[in-house]
Structure formats: structure tokens, C-alpha cells
Write a protein that holds these residues in place. Structure first.
Motif, PDB file in Angstrom:
ATOM      1  N   GLN A   1       9.876  19.534   0.539  1.00  0.00           N
ATOM      2  CA  GLN A   1      10.299  19.419   1.935  1.00  0.00           C
ATOM      3  C   GLN A   1       9.116  19.467   2.890  1.00  0.00           C
ATOM      4  OE1 GLN A   1      13.214  22.423   2.955  1.00  0.00           O
ATOM      5  NE2 GLN A   1      14.794  20.871   3.130  1.00  0.00           N
ATOM      6  N   VAL A   2       8.199  20.372   2.629  1.00  0.00           N
ATOM      7  CA  VAL A   2       7.077  20.579   3.551  1.00  0.00           C
ATOM      8  C   VAL A   2       5.821  19.848   3.087  1.00  0.00           C
ATOM      9  CG1 VAL A   2       8.007  22.830   4.209  1.00  0.00           C
ATOM     10  CG2 VAL A   2       6.264  22.709   2.408  1.00  0.00           C
ATOM     11  N   SER A   3       5.951  18.963   2.097  1.00  0.00           N
ATOM     12  CA  SER A   3       4.781  18.353   1.461  1.00  0.00           C
ATOM     13  C   SER A   3       3.946  17.512   2.421  1.00  0.00           C
ATOM     14  CB  SER A   3       5.209  17.496   0.269  1.00  0.00           C
ATOM     15  OG  SER A   3       6.103  16.468   0.673  1.00  0.00           O
TER      16      SER A   3
ATOM     17  N   ILE B   1       0.738  26.825   3.106  1.00  0.00           N
ATOM     18  CA  ILE B   1       2.186  26.623   2.972  1.00  0.00           C
ATOM     19  C   ILE B   1       2.952  27.148   4.185  1.00  0.00           C
ATOM     20  CG2 ILE B   1       4.227  27.271   1.620  1.00  0.00           C
ATOM     21  CD1 ILE B   1       2.485  27.027  -0.896  1.00  0.00           C
ATOM     22  N   PRO B   2       2.684  28.360   4.688  1.00  0.00           N
ATOM     23  CA  PRO B   2       3.361  28.781   5.931  1.00  0.00           C
ATOM     24  C   PRO B   2       3.052  27.863   7.116  1.00  0.00           C
ATOM     25  CG  PRO B   2       2.441  30.681   4.805  1.00  0.00           C
ATOM     26  CD  PRO B   2       1.920  29.477   4.093  1.00  0.00           C
TER      27      PRO B   2
ATOM     28  N   GLN C   1       5.197  24.897   6.775  1.00  0.00           N
ATOM     29  CA  GLN C   1       6.562  25.192   7.201  1.00  0.00           C
ATOM     30  C   GLN C   1       6.691  25.063   8.715  1.00  0.00           C
ATOM     31  OE1 GLN C   1       9.466  25.702   5.815  1.00  0.00           O
ATOM     32  NE2 GLN C   1      10.485  26.210   7.751  1.00  0.00           N
ATOM     33  N   LEU C   2       5.707  25.554   9.449  1.00  0.00           N
ATOM     34  CA  LEU C   2       5.727  25.431  10.905  1.00  0.00           C
ATOM     35  C   LEU C   2       5.667  23.965  11.330  1.00  0.00           C
ATOM     36  CD1 LEU C   2       3.312  28.338  11.923  1.00  0.00           C
ATOM     37  CD2 LEU C   2       5.817  28.296  12.098  1.00  0.00           C
TER      38      LEU C   2
ATOM     39  N   SER D   1       3.490  17.900   5.733  1.00  0.00           N
ATOM     40  CA  SER D   1       2.677  18.815   6.542  1.00  0.00           C
ATOM     41  C   SER D   1       1.610  19.485   5.698  1.00  0.00           C
ATOM     42  CB  SER D   1       3.564  19.885   7.191  1.00  0.00           C
ATOM     43  OG  SER D   1       4.309  19.339   8.271  1.00  0.00           O
TER      44      SER D   1
ATOM     45  N   TYR E   1       6.612  21.387   9.594  1.00  0.00           N
ATOM     46  CA  TYR E   1       7.885  20.750   9.242  1.00  0.00           C
ATOM     47  C   TYR E   1       8.986  21.126  10.230  1.00  0.00           C
ATOM     48  CZ  TYR E   1      12.165  19.763   6.606  1.00  0.00           C
ATOM     49  OH  TYR E   1      13.405  19.331   6.227  1.00  0.00           O
ATOM     50  N   ARG E   2       9.069  22.408  10.542  1.00  0.00           N
ATOM     51  CA  ARG E   2      10.168  22.897  11.392  1.00  0.00           C
ATOM     52  C   ARG E   2      10.038  22.445  12.838  1.00  0.00           C
ATOM     53  NH1 ARG E   2      13.386  23.721  14.377  1.00  0.00           N
ATOM     54  NH2 ARG E   2      14.796  25.498  14.738  1.00  0.00           N
TER      55      ARG E   2
ATOM     56  N   TYR F   1      11.431  23.093  -2.290  1.00  0.00           N
ATOM     57  CA  TYR F   1      10.974  23.538  -0.970  1.00  0.00           C
ATOM     58  C   TYR F   1       9.600  22.947  -0.658  1.00  0.00           C
ATOM     59  CZ  TYR F   1       8.638  26.407   2.483  1.00  0.00           C
ATOM     60  OH  TYR F   1       7.899  26.803   3.561  1.00  0.00           O
ATOM     61  N   LEU F   2       8.701  23.000  -1.618  1.00  0.00           N
ATOM     62  CA  LEU F   2       7.373  22.421  -1.419  1.00  0.00           C
ATOM     63  C   LEU F   2       7.476  20.929  -1.112  1.00  0.00           C
ATOM     64  CD1 LEU F   2       5.386  24.197  -4.272  1.00  0.00           C
ATOM     65  CD2 LEU F   2       5.082  24.535  -1.809  1.00  0.00           C
TER      66      LEU F   2
END
Length: 374
Positions: free
Chosen positions: A288-290, A334-335, A338-339, A292, A341-342, A285-286
Motif C-alpha cells: 500500500q505504501v510502496s 516506513i512511517p 505511511q504519512l 511513498s 500515503y495517507r 501493507y508495505l
């Protein structure tokens, strides 16, 4: 080994590399730097080499996905569109924010020429602008220059033997530059942002990919033993390099290349023997968002520095105070990643896919009409 496993270990290592850079900057960005004990401090001091791991992973994954682009009607267009739409959207959002931030108060802001160099990802080529307007974006400048030449490199480096020769030549040229044998320009090119410092590291990633291709056909039991051996060797060397760097026994440029080579060995070992402690849901998961996480975390740290000082005052034990600061930073960054990335990265990637599909459809239609006229 199944493709999903290969992608899982790449994502996991990418995520760990991003976290390593973040926890390094938690210590190093404040002025004065956050105090830590000698052992933790030595480990954190090498956190900047997480970018070298990024470069190794990048070269490996580009080589891994290049055959997919080669199978499309326009391989180069497919490659470059995917790279641009993967990198540019988030970068441009943070570039706009950074230009606004740096144009306020007593800061002089940035000239139109410097902004243009950042928009075109050529800022690494200009003295004084190599670090980029976006904090920590120097690595993006280096990456984009590597992307520009990667298809040519991949065309010529298509076997394990050629990859080995290329990595060796890149290492020799870099070492000659470090010693000053290539003159002042060569020495300058091995500086923090110099291409001769980073090119060998990318070549180690390409070599790791070709080694993986050669090794992954082994019997599972033999592959696991080989992977375990590589992990033991790589881990031992990594500890040695960390100790040597802590004692200032390595020059920065030489040390960077050694860390890059060691990370390539560890990557290859993890591809054959993916330890669950390293390759798992959290680390993938990290990964994926690395991107950002990497670009946004300096802003988070800058805003949290006053909080760090309060934590240091209230927690007298340096290591515990640092760990609290690092946990707080990751808990916020991290949150936010996620934003990013999304809502920025994923739409950007999809836009690139749609544009490529549109161009290919137009090309197919034009060819069909040409055939009908004939």
C-alpha cells in the motif's frame, strides 16, 4: 481465486519489491558503499532488479484493471486520470523539495526546461535528464511513458497468444539492440534508462496477466500444484541469475530482461499459490505504501549516512553493521511512507475520482439536454 486474493498477492509483491530496492540503496548509496559479507552482498547487489519486479507488477495490474476503465463512459479519460492522480501528487511534492534542495549552496540548480520536462514526465526522453530531478525517479519516467502507450498495447494484446508473441518480439528486438544490430540508437535504448531495456519486462507482466486468466479457472488443487511448480522453477532460476550476476557473467541489459521474466514466473506462481510467508498483512501493507516508500527512501538514506558510518565503526562484523543500518532506515522510512500515503497519495486518488465523476456527470447532463431538444 477471489479478486481480493489477487490484489493481496500484487500488493505483497509490490511491497517486497520496494523493500528490496531500499535495502539495496542502503548498501549502495553511501560512498564508499557499506561493506557486507559475500553472500549478503551478492543478494543485495541484485536489489536494483526490484524495479523490474515493479514493472512486471505494474503491467499486470494495469491489464487487470483496464476492463473496469473500459466499462466507463470515457475509457481513455478514466485510465489516464487515474494514472496521473495516482502518480503526480506525491511526485510533485518531492519535485518541489528536490528543486529547493538542489538550488542551495554551490549546486547550480535546474533550468526551467529541465523542470518542465520533469513536470510533464518526459524527462526520460532527454539525454542527461533521464535520472530525473527527484532521486530514484527514473523509474517513474519509464513508467509514465509506458502508461502513455498502454491502452494501445492492451487493445491489440488481448489474448494469451498475442501476449506471448508480443513478449517474444519485444525480447528479440531488445537482444538485437544489445548486440548492436540496430545501430547506435538501438544500443543506447538498452542503457540503464533506455526504453528497449524495459519494454520486454512490461510485456512479461502483460503475458503473466493473460496466463493468469487462462490458469485461474483450474480446479483449486490443480492450480495449487501449478503455482508450486512455477514458484520452484522461478526461485531456482532467480538463485542462478543472482549467482551469475555476482560473477559478472551476464551483461546488465540481458540480465535485466532475464530477471524480469523470472519475476513474471514468480508472480504467476504466487497468484496461484500465495505463500503466507510472502502474502500476509505486513507485506500487503508495505504494498500500500510502496510508492511513498520508493520515492522517499533515498532522502532518508542520504540523511542517515553519517549514522551508518558510526554504526560501522562500533559494529565490527560487516553483515551485522549493515543489517543495523537497514533496520534503522526502514524504521524511519516506513512511517514516513505511511504519512505520504495517507496525506498525499490518498487525497490525490480521491481528487482524481471526483474529477472524473464531475466530467462524466457534465457529459450525462449535456446528453440529456440534447435528447430533450430533439
Amino acid at each position: 481465486m477471489a479478486p481480493s486474493n489477487r490484489l493481496a498477492f500484487l500488493d505483497a509483491l509490490r511491497g517486497l519489491a520496494a523493500v528490496y530496492v531500499v535495502i539495496f540503496h542502503v548498501m549502495a548509496m553511501p560512498s564508499p558503499a557499506l561493506a557486507t559479507g559475500p553472500v549478503l552482498g551478492a543478494i543485495l547487489a541484485m536489489g536494483g532488479t526490484g524495479v523490474a519486479l515493479f514493472f512486471v507488477i505494474s503491467a499486470f495490474s494495469l491489464a487487470y484493471t483496464m476492463p473496469r476503465h473500459a466499462a466507463t463512459p470515457r475509457p481513455l479519460l478514466s485510465f489516464y486520470l487515474h494514472r496521473v492522480f495516482r502518480i503526480a501528487p506525491l511526485f510533485f511534492v518531492l519535485l518541489a523539495f528536490s528543486i529547493w534542495r538542489d538550488g542551495r549552496g554551490s549546486h547550480a540548480g535546474h533550468s526551467a526546461t529541465e523542470i518542465l520536462a520533469n513536470v510533464t514526465f518526459t524527462f526520460n526522453l532527454f539525454d542527461g535528464w533521464e535520472a530525473g530531478i527527484v532521486w530514484a525517479s527514473w523509474a517513474i519516467g519509464v513508467e509514465m511513458l509506458f502508461y502513455a502507450v498502454f491502452p494501445l498495447l492492451f487493445h491489440f494484446i488481448h489474448t494469451l497468444t498475442r501476449a506471448s508473441v508480443a513478449a517474444l518480439l519485444g525480447t528479440i528486438i531488445s537482444l538485437l539492440a544489445v548486440t548492436g544490430m540496430l545501430g547506435a540508437p538501438g544500443l543506447a535504448a538498452t542503457g540503464d534508462y533506455g526504453l528497449l531495456r524495459h519494454l520486454p519486462v512490461f510485456l512479461y507482466g502483460i503475458l503473466a496477466y493473460h496466463a493468469f486468466k487462462a490458469l485461474h479457472v483450474m480446479q483449486p488443487s490443480k492450480a495449487r500444484r501449478c503455482g508450486m511448480g512455477l514458484l520452484v522453477i522461478g526461485g531456482t532460476v532467480l538463485i542462478g541469475l543472482t549467482l551469475a550476476s555476482a560473477r559478472a557473467a551476464l551483461s546488465p541489459a540481458i540480465g535485466w530482461g532475464l530477471f524480469g521474466a523470472t519475476y513474471a514466473v514468480l508472480l504467476l506462481g504466487m497468484s496461484l499459490f500465495p505463500l503466507s510467508a510472502v502474502v500476509n498483512r505486513a507485506t500487503t501493507y508495505l504494498g500500500q505504501v510502496s510508492y511513498s516508500l520508493y520515492l522517499a527512501h533515498p532522502i532518508v538514506i542520504a540523511l542517515l549516512i553519517p549514522v551508518f558510518r558510526r554504526i560501522q565503526t562500533s559494529v565490527p562484523q560487516p553483515d551485522l553493521a549493515y543489517l543495523a543500518c537497514a533496520a534503522l532506515t526502514l524504521g524511519i522510512a516506513i512511517p514516513l511512507a505511511q504519512l505520504g500515503y495517507r496525506f498525499i497519495e490518498v487525497p490525490g486518488i480521491r481528487a482524481g475520482h471526483r474529477l472524473l465523476a464531475y466530467i462524466n456527470a457534465r457529459r450525462t447532463t449535456a446528453m440529456e439536454r440534447a435528447d430533450q431538444r430533439e
